[in-house]
Design a protein around this motif. Structure first.
Motif, PDB file in Angstrom:
ATOM      1  N   MET A 169       0.819  -1.209   0.000  1.00 45.92           N
ATOM      2  CA  MET A 169       0.000   0.000   0.000  1.00 45.92           C
ATOM      3  C   MET A 169       0.857   1.266   0.000  1.00 45.92           C
ATOM      4  SD  MET A 169      -3.055  -0.301  -0.685  1.00 45.92           S
ATOM      5  CE  MET A 169      -3.713   1.327  -0.331  1.00 45.92           C
ATOM      6  N   TRP A 208       1.859   1.650  -3.494  1.00 43.63           N
ATOM      7  CA  TRP A 208       0.671   2.014  -4.259  1.00 43.63           C
ATOM      8  C   TRP A 208       0.385   3.510  -4.107  1.00 43.63           C
ATOM      9  CZ3 TRP A 208      -4.041   4.267  -3.308  1.00 43.63           C
ATOM     10  CH2 TRP A 208      -4.939   4.238  -4.388  1.00 43.63           C
ATOM     11  N   GLU A 209       0.454   3.987  -2.873  1.00 47.28           N
ATOM     12  CA  GLU A 209       0.135   5.388  -2.614  1.00 47.28           C
ATOM     13  C   GLU A 209       1.199   6.319  -3.213  1.00 47.28           C
ATOM     14  OE1 GLU A 209      -1.767   6.171   0.944  1.00 47.28           O
ATOM     15  OE2 GLU A 209      -1.386   8.327   0.937  1.00 47.28           O
ATOM     16  N   PRO A 226      -4.204  -2.364  -6.188  1.00 47.53           N
ATOM     17  CA  PRO A 226      -3.451  -3.086  -5.173  1.00 47.53           C
ATOM     18  C   PRO A 226      -3.949  -4.523  -5.036  1.00 47.53           C
ATOM     19  CG  PRO A 226      -5.003  -1.583  -4.138  1.00 47.53           C
ATOM     20  CD  PRO A 226      -5.090  -1.340  -5.618  1.00 47.53           C
ATOM     21  N   TRP A 269      -4.373  -6.601  -2.535  1.00 46.58           N
ATOM     22  CA  TRP A 269      -5.279  -7.046  -1.465  1.00 46.58           C
ATOM     23  C   TRP A 269      -6.733  -7.105  -1.911  1.00 46.58           C
ATOM     24  CZ3 TRP A 269      -9.083  -3.644  -0.670  1.00 46.58           C
ATOM     25  CH2 TRP A 269      -8.831  -2.274  -0.812  1.00 46.58           C
ATOM     26  N   LEU A 327      -9.083   4.191  -3.691  1.00 43.54           N
ATOM     27  CA  LEU A 327      -8.662   4.656  -5.008  1.00 43.54           C
ATOM     28  C   LEU A 327      -9.401   5.925  -5.430  1.00 43.54           C
ATOM     29  CD1 LEU A 327      -8.343   1.394  -4.873  1.00 43.54           C
ATOM     30  CD2 LEU A 327      -8.019   1.576  -7.316  1.00 43.54           C
ATOM     31  N   ARG A 329     -10.177   8.737  -4.191  1.00 46.94           N
ATOM     32  CA  ARG A 329      -9.684  10.106  -4.008  1.00 46.94           C
ATOM     33  C   ARG A 329      -8.744  10.534  -5.126  1.00 46.94           C
ATOM     34  NH1 ARG A 329      -4.761   9.135  -0.066  1.00 46.94           N
ATOM     35  NH2 ARG A 329      -4.818   6.871  -0.098  1.00 46.94           N
ATOM     36  N   PHE A 330      -8.238   9.567  -5.907  1.00 46.30           N
ATOM     37  CA  PHE A 330      -7.357   9.927  -7.011  1.00 46.30           C
ATOM     38  C   PHE A 330      -8.095  10.042  -8.347  1.00 46.30           C
ATOM     39  CE2 PHE A 330      -4.599   7.844  -3.903  1.00 46.30           C
ATOM     40  CZ  PHE A 330      -3.629   8.827  -3.731  1.00 46.30           C
TER      41      PHE A 330
END
Lengths: 543, 543
Positions: A479, A482-483, A494, A496, B34, B36-37
């Motif tokens: 994560m 990913w962020e 991602p 998960w 996701l 928020r992007f």
């Protein structure tokens, strides 16, 4: 199909014990008594709450439908069709005015009795939808899928997610277990869990669900220690498996089918990517721009891999077809292919929930299909497959440009027998080529198997090689990367999200990204891999 | 609204204990992290399995949409617009080329960023649908329904049948009871029963559910003797109640709302006929062809009866709006209006089942609504109401022509305070007029109350006056007459379909027909009543 397999005697067996409590409780159609009078010439039907078509505020609907020949039949034609090195990028971005179309129009009132028309399509209809669409699907299914069972029914639904939910309500009771691949489509699970149906994960390899693993789970099932009866339903996305991209070959399907016969399991074949069969990847240098051999439609259809319907001599397969990847997701249209017993229960369920799919959508899609006809539709499917092949190839090329990729035949583990590509950072931003069968002294950052169908690259992140490991768990690192990537302007999915084992709240699966090559432009794909290269290298130095 | 009612303090209360086991188990949106992007400028989103819009085989969709002024604002204008006594019959049959339309077109790629476009509408979308439609609905809801609660959410669904199913899954657990009118919409019940949710019938009168009856059921509920907890959900079709045609006035709604506050009951207001408010019936002779007073749109809206939202200061109402009777059933489009807690759970449910409504349907309907704008839509609704008023009046006229109708104010029983029309055969095929307040020496064959909203006449058959009674049960006689009528070419809906008490297999309710005036042509309505006259007289002499 490339190979012919002998199947058992094509005869539907009694599968009624698979019906859920809910499916058994559904009442017969309340219209049963009335239906025998419907459509009788001269009958005046004043029972139903139908508005008059006079009050439908649409005199006609029209569309500019793309011609079936809109895209080339073979991959890597888009790039080669121009002398300029980059002008194809502009081409693929697509200027809508350049799309070649034919006009389609459907009027409220038909000229001929059986014409598609809005007076019917926008009225309340039976849950099995417009007869013209029904006919097209039946013909297509019989010619393309060639089901082994003589007794199959085709029934429209509102897309495979809706179809899957209806199957769950038809086959499963709360507290039951359901067989799924250990990595699987998250919506399929998000739909099961609130109903109290528990995913039972099955080991997968490069072909998806392992038949050895399946047999082991079923044969060794212990009701007492598991706290539930042996599962009687298997969910699978056999082609372009979501998220791993695996493709299940005919031999594997036959093995799984036979195990399901032995243990009396119903197979749900969710197959939205069936026509995105992409073939093997060849490195750019070995690829001819004319590599796509010109084959006939018959050869193309014969080369498509077998579906579970091909082996289903007992009627224990429910196949889900979707138009989301073929026409458009917003069509919210697909269909079940299954035995008449299940189909009748599924149709009853539709009557009291979704009813028939949207009349505008059915009209538009049917109008296009009737115009294209079977041959045009096959032409469209072939070109679509070629486009996705080209997209997959392009994305892999980007990775080969950005990273040092080492290709090696795997001799053990889940990917045994497959070529695995491992990516190394090594020398900063320098670009490297694919190195085949050559051991690399460093440690890889990530690896993948190149998918031969579907829309996705399933990237395994080697987070156990990250400097912060084991202080930080792979799930947390996944994560974090990913962020970091999202903040740099690139969104992957991602891992998960796809785990059958875990809940979002407590991700432990970690260490994967699903990357889709389905929709962004070629330059965006290129840009994303460059950004990913920068960020993953940066990430690998952090702790 | 004609009257203003004081309501409690507009403040949502905690209603989370109403959520079902299934609704509680739904996981949060897997897209939460996701989202928020999404839509960030320049972001490259390669997570999702979206096909490229390049591959949507529609360059544009178009429609010829009817103008809002297509039908007159007041009833009984269709008939009077011609000097010839019967030429209006031809007019109402509708020649499609005479429809006045405006062209609507939606392209795949938008000219302006916020334009409706197929690239978005045919893509996977959030379950709450197209933003342009969302905005129209929110504005419409706020201006027309004026909810008492400050905190309401509007959320699209796939039609009220789908909406009702989603509500059941959100609020109810198997084994619970659910409050319904003793005669109610069959699909609403057909959907409950397989889920193990039991209809608890409530007595009705000319306004639908009786508040006295409701209080009695709730106050006297005994969990032990009933074998289940006191129901916490009430289902009602308050306007043009299906099948009885009853209209629930504001005072009754307020009484019911307050009882529901007292006993903590959630009200589900299924209101597809809300804009088919028809007014009082006047016999033909007393009817002016210009009877429809020209009122402003503001007056029209203010004269519409209050909805449950008007009284809902606690957020315990879920309202179901449908476009099936306004635009077309095939649009499979409607919306919930409810508190944010329930809306969030309903949206999660949609994500893993139906997803967003069909993109073609949303595009077509939204395109029309944006073209019509609020004022055009209100103009359409007004005219639609006038058309149904005219249809209702015409059908009643046909009965008045065919039978001797006696109108009498009811002084007791379920129809107390209402004018009940009783039909007598008496003198063979001779035609009779409505006889007001005059006792008839014979026995009536059937009776009805004239509906002031909706699409249906709910006919009570006096089968206890049939010569075969009591040797043959009313339920058997009902189906006997129904079949005789069907064989003679006229279909009404048999009453058993609507009974909350009974199953189709064992009809004991008997003795009703639901007759729809919504869609057949005027001459077919006339013809059907003549056939009915012949057949019911014949039937009454049989034993």
């Amino acid at each position: 199909m490339t190979e012919v397999f002998s199947v058992g005697e094509p005869k539907a067996i009694d599968l009624s014990h698979h019906l859920s409590v809910i499916a058994r409780a559904r009442r017969p159609s309340p219209l049963k008594d009335l239906q025998r009078f419907f459509g009788k010439p001269g009958i005046i039907a004043m029972g139903g709450g139908f508005p008059s078509p006079l009050y439908f505020p649409f005199a006609s609907v029209s569309a500019e439908g793309l011609v079936p020949e809109s895209f080339p039949l073979t991959p890597n034609q888009t790039a080669s069709s121009s002398n300029s090195a980059f002008s194809w990028l502009w081409k693929i971005l697509g200027v809508p005015t350049k799309e070649k179309t034919t006009p389609l129009t459907v009027n409220k009132y038909p000229d001929q009795k059986d014409d598609l028309n809005l007076a019917t399509a926008l009225q309340y209809g039976l849950a099995h939808g417009l007869p013209q669409l029904q006919k097209f699907i039946e013909d297509f299914g019989a010619r393309v899928y060639k089901p082994a069972s003589k007794d199959v029914v085709y029934l429209v639904h509102h897309g495979n997610t809706d179809g899957w939910f209806k199957i769950l309500m038809t086959l499963c009771n709360p507290g039951e277990g359901l067989l799924v691949a250990e990595w699987t489509y998250p919506s399929a699970m998000a739909c099961m869990k609130p109903l109290g149906i528990k995913p039972v994960p099955l080991p997968i390899d490069e072909q998806g669900i392992s038949s050895v693993g399946l047999r082991k789970v079923l044969a060794e099932w212990d009701e007492d220690s598991q706290g539930m009866a042996r599962p009687h339903v298997l969910y699978t996305v056999p082609i372009g498996q979501n998220p791993t991209g695996a493709t299940m070959g005919p031999q594997r399907k036959k093995e799984i089918y036979e195990i399901c016969v032995e243990f009396d399991v119903i197979i749900v074949e969710d197959d939205p990517y069936y026509f995105l069969q992409l073939g093997e990847y060849l490195p750019k240098a070995q690829r001819s721009t004319n590599s796509g051999r010109a084959v006939s439609d018959e050869e193309y259809l014969a080369n498509l891999t077998a579906t579970f319907l091909n082996f289903d001599y007992q009627g224990r397969v429910i196949r889900l077809d979707s138009l989301s990847k073929i026409i458009a997701p917003g069509s919210r249209l697909g269909w079940f292919t299954c035995n008449p017993l299940f189909a009748e229960r599924l149709e009853r369920q539709a009557e009291t929930t979704t009813q028939a799919p949207c009349g505008f959508g059915q009209t538009m899609v049917t109008s296009l299909l009737l115009h294209w006809k079977f041959d045009g539709y096959v032409r469209w499917l072939r070109a679509l497959g070629a486009q996705y092949t080209e997209r997959r190839d392009f994305l892999i090329d980007c990775f080969a440009d950005e990273f040092q990729l080492e290709a090696a035949l795997e001799h053990s583990g889940a990917w045994k027998g497959n070529t695995v590509y491992r990516a190394f950072s090594g020398r900063g931003s320098e670009k490297f080529r694919i190195m085949t069968e050559k051991a690399h002294p460093g440690v890889p950052m990530f690896s993948f198997v190149i998918p031969t169908s579907g829309m996705y690259i399933w990237m395994q992140l080697h987070l156990n090689h990250h400097p912060a490991f084991p202080d930080e768990a792979p799930a947390a690192l996944e994560m974090k990367l990913w962020e970091q990537l999202a903040l740099a302007g690139v969104l992957f999915s991602p891992g998960w999200m796809f785990s059958a084992e875990t809940e979002q709240e407590d991700p432990v699966g970690g260490g994967h990204f699903r990357i889709s090559f389905s929709h962004v432009s070629y330059d965006a794909m290129k840009g994303a891999v460059v950004v990913f290269g920068t960020e993953v290298r940066k990430f690998w130095t952090q702790r």
